[in-house]
Enzyme design. Structure first.
Site, PDB file in Angstrom:
ATOM      1  N   CYS A  48       0.869  -1.183   0.000  1.00 37.64           N
ATOM      2  CA  CYS A  48       0.000   0.000   0.000  1.00 37.64           C
ATOM      3  C   CYS A  48       0.903   1.229   0.000  1.00 37.64           C
ATOM      4  O   CYS A  48       2.058   1.173   0.439  1.00 37.64           O
ATOM      5  CB  CYS A  48      -0.882  -0.036   1.244  1.00 37.64           C
ATOM      6  SG  CYS A  48      -1.716   1.499   1.637  1.00 37.64           S
ATOM      7  N   HIS A  49       0.388   2.357  -0.470  1.00 34.54           N
ATOM      8  CA  HIS A  49       1.200   3.565  -0.574  1.00 34.54           C
ATOM      9  C   HIS A  49       1.753   4.017   0.781  1.00 34.54           C
ATOM     10  O   HIS A  49       2.815   4.636   0.851  1.00 34.54           O
ATOM     11  CB  HIS A  49       0.387   4.693  -1.231  1.00 34.54           C
ATOM     12  CG  HIS A  49       1.256   5.607  -2.034  1.00 34.54           C
ATOM     13  ND1 HIS A  49       1.906   6.690  -1.486  1.00 34.54           N
ATOM     14  CD2 HIS A  49       1.634   5.565  -3.330  1.00 34.54           C
ATOM     15  CE1 HIS A  49       2.631   7.287  -2.414  1.00 34.54           C
ATOM     16  NE2 HIS A  49       2.491   6.632  -3.545  1.00 34.54           N
ATOM     17  N   THR A  50       1.048   3.676   1.862  1.00 35.78           N
ATOM     18  CA  THR A  50       1.521   4.059   3.195  1.00 35.78           C
ATOM     19  C   THR A  50       2.851   3.370   3.522  1.00 35.78           C
ATOM     20  O   THR A  50       3.740   3.972   4.127  1.00 35.78           O
ATOM     21  CB  THR A  50       0.464   3.695   4.260  1.00 35.78           C
ATOM     22  OG1 THR A  50      -0.788   4.247   3.853  1.00 35.78           O
ATOM     23  CG2 THR A  50       0.831   4.246   5.621  1.00 35.78           C
ATOM     24  N   HIS A  70       1.036  -3.954   5.870  1.00 37.79           N
ATOM     25  CA  HIS A  70      -0.179  -3.889   6.692  1.00 37.79           C
ATOM     26  C   HIS A  70      -1.440  -4.331   5.959  1.00 37.79           C
ATOM     27  O   HIS A  70      -2.491  -4.404   6.571  1.00 37.79           O
ATOM     28  CB  HIS A  70      -0.366  -2.477   7.272  1.00 37.79           C
ATOM     29  CG  HIS A  70      -0.583  -1.426   6.249  1.00 37.79           C
ATOM     30  ND1 HIS A  70       0.439  -0.903   5.496  1.00 37.79           N
ATOM     31  CD2 HIS A  70      -1.706  -0.795   5.842  1.00 37.79           C
ATOM     32  CE1 HIS A  70      -0.044   0.005   4.670  1.00 37.79           C
ATOM     33  NE2 HIS A  70      -1.337   0.080   4.845  1.00 37.79           N
ATOM     34  N   GLU A  71      -1.351  -4.623   4.670  1.00 31.63           N
ATOM     35  CA  GLU A  71      -2.499  -5.211   3.970  1.00 31.63           C
ATOM     36  C   GLU A  71      -2.208  -6.691   3.831  1.00 31.63           C
ATOM     37  O   GLU A  71      -1.257  -7.064   3.148  1.00 31.63           O
ATOM     38  CB  GLU A  71      -2.657  -4.608   2.561  1.00 31.63           C
ATOM     39  CG  GLU A  71      -3.383  -3.295   2.523  1.00 31.63           C
ATOM     40  CD  GLU A  71      -3.760  -2.865   1.109  1.00 31.63           C
ATOM     41  OE1 GLU A  71      -4.408  -1.836   0.982  1.00 31.63           O
ATOM     42  OE2 GLU A  71      -3.412  -3.561   0.127  1.00 31.63           O
ATOM     43  N   CYS A 100     -11.108  -1.805  20.217  1.00 36.08           N
ATOM     44  CA  CYS A 100     -10.987  -2.446  21.537  1.00 36.08           C
ATOM     45  C   CYS A 100     -12.354  -2.867  22.056  1.00 36.08           C
ATOM     46  O   CYS A 100     -12.479  -3.783  22.855  1.00 36.08           O
ATOM     47  CB  CYS A 100     -10.309  -1.497  22.530  1.00 36.08           C
ATOM     48  SG  CYS A 100     -11.361  -0.118  23.104  1.00 36.08           S
ATOM     49  N   CYS A 103     -13.796   1.589  24.548  1.00 31.43           N
ATOM     50  CA  CYS A 103     -13.617   3.047  24.688  1.00 31.43           C
ATOM     51  C   CYS A 103     -14.846   3.794  24.164  1.00 31.43           C
ATOM     52  O   CYS A 103     -15.754   3.207  23.578  1.00 31.43           O
ATOM     53  CB  CYS A 103     -12.358   3.492  23.951  1.00 31.43           C
ATOM     54  SG  CYS A 103     -12.500   3.380  22.145  1.00 31.43           S
ATOM     55  N   CYS A 106     -15.418   3.288  20.410  1.00 28.06           N
ATOM     56  CA  CYS A 106     -15.947   1.967  20.062  1.00 28.06           C
ATOM     57  C   CYS A 106     -17.406   1.818  20.499  1.00 28.06           C
ATOM     58  O   CYS A 106     -18.194   1.129  19.849  1.00 28.06           O
ATOM     59  CB  CYS A 106     -15.088   0.857  20.681  1.00 28.06           C
ATOM     60  SG  CYS A 106     -13.479   0.661  19.882  1.00 28.06           S
ATOM     61  N   CYS A 114     -10.898   4.184  17.522  1.00 21.79           N
ATOM     62  CA  CYS A 114     -10.621   3.594  18.833  1.00 21.79           C
ATOM     63  C   CYS A 114      -9.502   4.332  19.574  1.00 21.79           C
ATOM     64  O   CYS A 114      -8.435   4.590  19.018  1.00 21.79           O
ATOM     65  CB  CYS A 114     -10.232   2.133  18.636  1.00 21.79           C
ATOM     66  SG  CYS A 114      -9.727   1.268  20.125  1.00 21.79           S
ATOM     67  N   ARG A 118      -6.061   3.134  17.800  1.00 17.77           N
ATOM     68  CA  ARG A 118      -6.037   4.029  16.642  1.00 17.77           C
ATOM     69  C   ARG A 118      -4.651   3.995  15.993  1.00 17.77           C
ATOM     70  O   ARG A 118      -3.644   3.807  16.666  1.00 17.77           O
ATOM     71  CB  ARG A 118      -6.363   5.457  17.100  1.00 17.77           C
ATOM     72  CG  ARG A 118      -6.592   6.438  15.973  1.00 17.77           C
ATOM     73  CD  ARG A 118      -6.891   7.824  16.508  1.00 17.77           C
ATOM     74  NE  ARG A 118      -8.058   7.840  17.401  1.00 17.77           N
ATOM     75  CZ  ARG A 118      -8.600   8.969  17.871  1.00 17.77           C
ATOM     76  NH1 ARG A 118      -8.074  10.141  17.555  1.00 17.77           N
ATOM     77  NH2 ARG A 118      -9.645   8.916  18.673  1.00 17.77           N
ATOM     78  N   CYS A 178      -7.123  -2.483   4.029  1.00 14.90           N
ATOM     79  CA  CYS A 178      -6.691  -1.074   4.110  1.00 14.90           C
ATOM     80  C   CYS A 178      -7.342  -0.231   3.014  1.00 14.90           C
ATOM     81  O   CYS A 178      -8.455   0.215   3.140  1.00 14.90           O
ATOM     82  CB  CYS A 178      -5.168  -0.958   4.072  1.00 14.90           C
ATOM     83  SG  CYS A 178      -4.593   0.762   4.151  1.00 14.90           S
ATOM     84  N   ARG A 373      -2.768  -2.891  -7.220  1.00 14.13           N
ATOM     85  CA  ARG A 373      -2.329  -3.681  -6.074  1.00 14.13           C
ATOM     86  C   ARG A 373      -1.511  -4.868  -6.563  1.00 14.13           C
ATOM     87  O   ARG A 373      -1.885  -5.567  -7.509  1.00 14.13           O
ATOM     88  CB  ARG A 373      -3.531  -4.181  -5.254  1.00 14.13           C
ATOM     89  CG  ARG A 373      -4.087  -3.139  -4.281  1.00 14.13           C
ATOM     90  CD  ARG A 373      -3.059  -2.822  -3.206  1.00 14.13           C
ATOM     91  NE  ARG A 373      -3.536  -1.864  -2.215  1.00 14.13           N
ATOM     92  CZ  ARG A 373      -3.342  -0.564  -2.277  1.00 14.13           C
ATOM     93  NH1 ARG A 373      -2.723  -0.028  -3.319  1.00 14.13           N
ATOM     94  NH2 ARG A 373      -3.760   0.229  -1.302  1.00 14.13           N
TER      95      ARG A 373
END
Length: 380
Positions: A48-50, A70-71, A100, A103, A106, A114, A118, A178, A373
Site C-alpha cells: 500500500c502507498h503508506t 499492513h495489507e 478495543c 472506549c 468503540c 478507537c 487508533r 486497508c 495492487r
C-alpha cells in the site's frame, strides 16, 4: 493450541534497514504473543502507498530497522492470554487500526477511531510491554502500524484482527484490510449517494477507484473521475467511472467545469489525493442545497485550505473520514461477504503478483506508478 504455541518461531522476513534501500530477506525470530495478542501466519500481503511513504522516510520520525506491511490475510497460529474473539486456525485480516470494543469511540455508533488502537505510525513496539516481538540475533526489529506483514509470522493486538469467512480466497480479500475499504466506505458509509445521483471522484489511484466502486454499487448514474494523469482514465471505466475531467485541460478551476457539466454541481464528491487544491475543488463542486463532499486523502499535518463560509451556508456539507468509517472487527466481515456475494468486485484491483522473494519488485512497480495492487505470496 498449535505445536509451536509458546515457542519462538524463526522465519523469513523482508527487513528495511534504511530509508529507500531495497528490503533484505532475513531470518528473524518471532516471539510468542503476550496478553491480548495473536501470532498469525501471513499467507498473502500486498503493498500500500503508506508502506512506500514510510519506507522512503517521508513520515515525521523515520524508524529503522523495520518490518513494513499492513495489507494482508492469514491464519491464527497461537493466541495470548485473554484472547477470546479468535482461535487457532481462524482466517483473519490484520488492520492498521483497531477496535478495543470498550472506549467511547468503540461504544459510539458514529466513530471507528478507537482510543486504544487508533493508527500510530511512530510506534515500533507492542502496546502491552513496549517491546518488539521481532529480533535478529537478539537485537529488536521495529514493528510497523502494529501489523508488520512482510514476515511469514507476525504478532498483532487482538483488537486489530478481523475474523473472516474461511471460504474467502485470502489472495484476493487481503486487499480489503486497508485502501480498498477506505475508498469504498468513504462512498457507501459517509457520502451515501442515492440511486441515479452524480458523484465526482478526485484521484484515480486504488483508493479513488474503490470510492468509484462504491458509487457504482450505490447505483450512481454519473461517476466523474478527476485526475491529472489521463492514462488512468481507461482503467477507471472498469470501476464504473463514465466521465473524465483533467484539470490541466481547462483554464478555469475544475469545480467550475464540473458545476457546468452537472447543472450546478454534483450530488456527492470524494477526495482521495490529499492535495489541498483538490480538497477545495471537491467541496466547491458539490451542488448547493444537498451536496456532500468527503475528504479521504491525507495532507501534510500543517496544511490549511480556504473556502468561503457562504459555500457552507448555502447548504453544502463537508465531511472527513478515517478508514471509510468501518469499525474493523464489527464491519469488515460484511465487506468480505460483499465480495463473496459478487456485489463488490475485488479482482480488478489486483494487477500484479510476485513471490515473497521478489517483494522489492512490488516496490519498484509502485514507485513507477504501475498497476493498483500487487499481491505478494508468502508461500512460494
Amino acid at each position: 493450541m498449535s505445536g509451536t504455541a509458546g515457542l519462538v518461531i524463526p522465519c523469513k522476513a523482508a527487513v528495511a534497514w534504511e530509508a529507500g534501500k531495497p528490503l533484505v530477506m532475513e531470518r528473524v525470530e518471532v516471539a510468542p504473543p503476550q496478553a491480548m495478542e495473536v501470532r498469525m501466519k501471513v499467507k498473502y500481503t500486498s503493498l500500500c502507498h503508506t508502506d512506500l511513504y514510510f519506507w522512503e522516510a517521508k513520515g515525521q520520525n523515520p524508524l529503522f530497522p523495520r518490518i513494513f506491511g499492513h495489507e494482508a490475510a492469514g491464519v491464527v497460529e497461537s493466541v495470548g492470554e485473554g484472547v477470546s474473539d479468535v482461535a487457532v486456525g481462524d482466517h483473519v485480516l490484520p488492520v492498521f487500526t483497531g477496535e478495543c470494543g470498550e472506549c467511547s469511540h468503540c461504544q459510539s455508533e458514529e466513530s471507528n477511531m478507537c482510543d486504544l488502537l487508533r493508527i500510530n505510525t511512530e510506534r515500533g513496539v507492542m502496546l502491552s510491554d513496549g517491546k518488539s516481538r521481532f529480533s535478529i540475533d537478539g537485537s529488536p526489529i521495529n514493528h510497523f502500524l502494529g501489523t508488520s506483514t512482510f514476515s511469514e509470522y507476525t504478532v498483532v493486538h487482538a483488537g486489530c484482527l478481523v475474523k473472516i469467512n474461511p471460504l474467502a480466497p485470502m489472495d484476493k480479500v487481503c486487499v480489503l484490510s486497508c485502501g480498498i475499504s477506505t475508498g469504498l466506505g468513504a462512498t457507501l458509509n459517509v457520502a451515501k449517494p442515492k440511486q441515479g445521483s452524480s458523484v465526482a471522484i478526485f484521484g484515480l489511484g486504488a483508493v479513488g477507484l474503490a470510492a468509484a466502486e462504491g458509487a457504482r454499487i450505490a447505483g450512481a448514474s454519473r461517476i466523474i473521475g478527476v485526475d491529472l494523469n489521463p492514462n488512468r482514465f481507461e482503467e477507471a471505466k472498469k470501476f464504473g467511472v463514465n466521465e473524465f475531467v483533467n484539470p490541466k485541460d481547462h483554464d478555469r478551476p475544475v469545480q467550475q467545469v464540473i458545476a457546468e457539466m452537472t447543472n450546478g454541481g454534483v450530488d456527492r464528491s470524494v477526495e482521495c489525493t490529499g492535495n489541498i487544491n483538490a480538497m477545495v475543488s471537491a467541496f466547491e463542486c458539490v451542488h448547493d442545497g444537498w451536496g456532500v463532499a468527503v475528504l479521504v486523502g491525507v495532507p501534510n499535518k500543517d496544511a490549511v485550505f480556504m473556502t468561503k463560509p457562504i459555500n457552507l451556508l448555502n447548504e453544502r456539507t463537508l465531511k472527513g473520514t478515517f478508514f471509510g468509517n468501518y469499525k474493523p472487527r464489527s464491519d469488515l466481515p460484511s465487506v468480505v461477504d460483499m465480495y463473496m456475494n459478487k456485489k463488490l468486485e475485488v479482482d480488478k484491483f489486483i494487477t500484479h503478483r510476485v513471490p515473497f522473494s521478489d517483494i522489492n519488485k512490488a516496490f519498484d512497480l509502485m514507485v513507477k506508478g504501475e498497476g493498483l495492487r500487487c499481491i505478494i505470496s508468502m508461500e512460494e
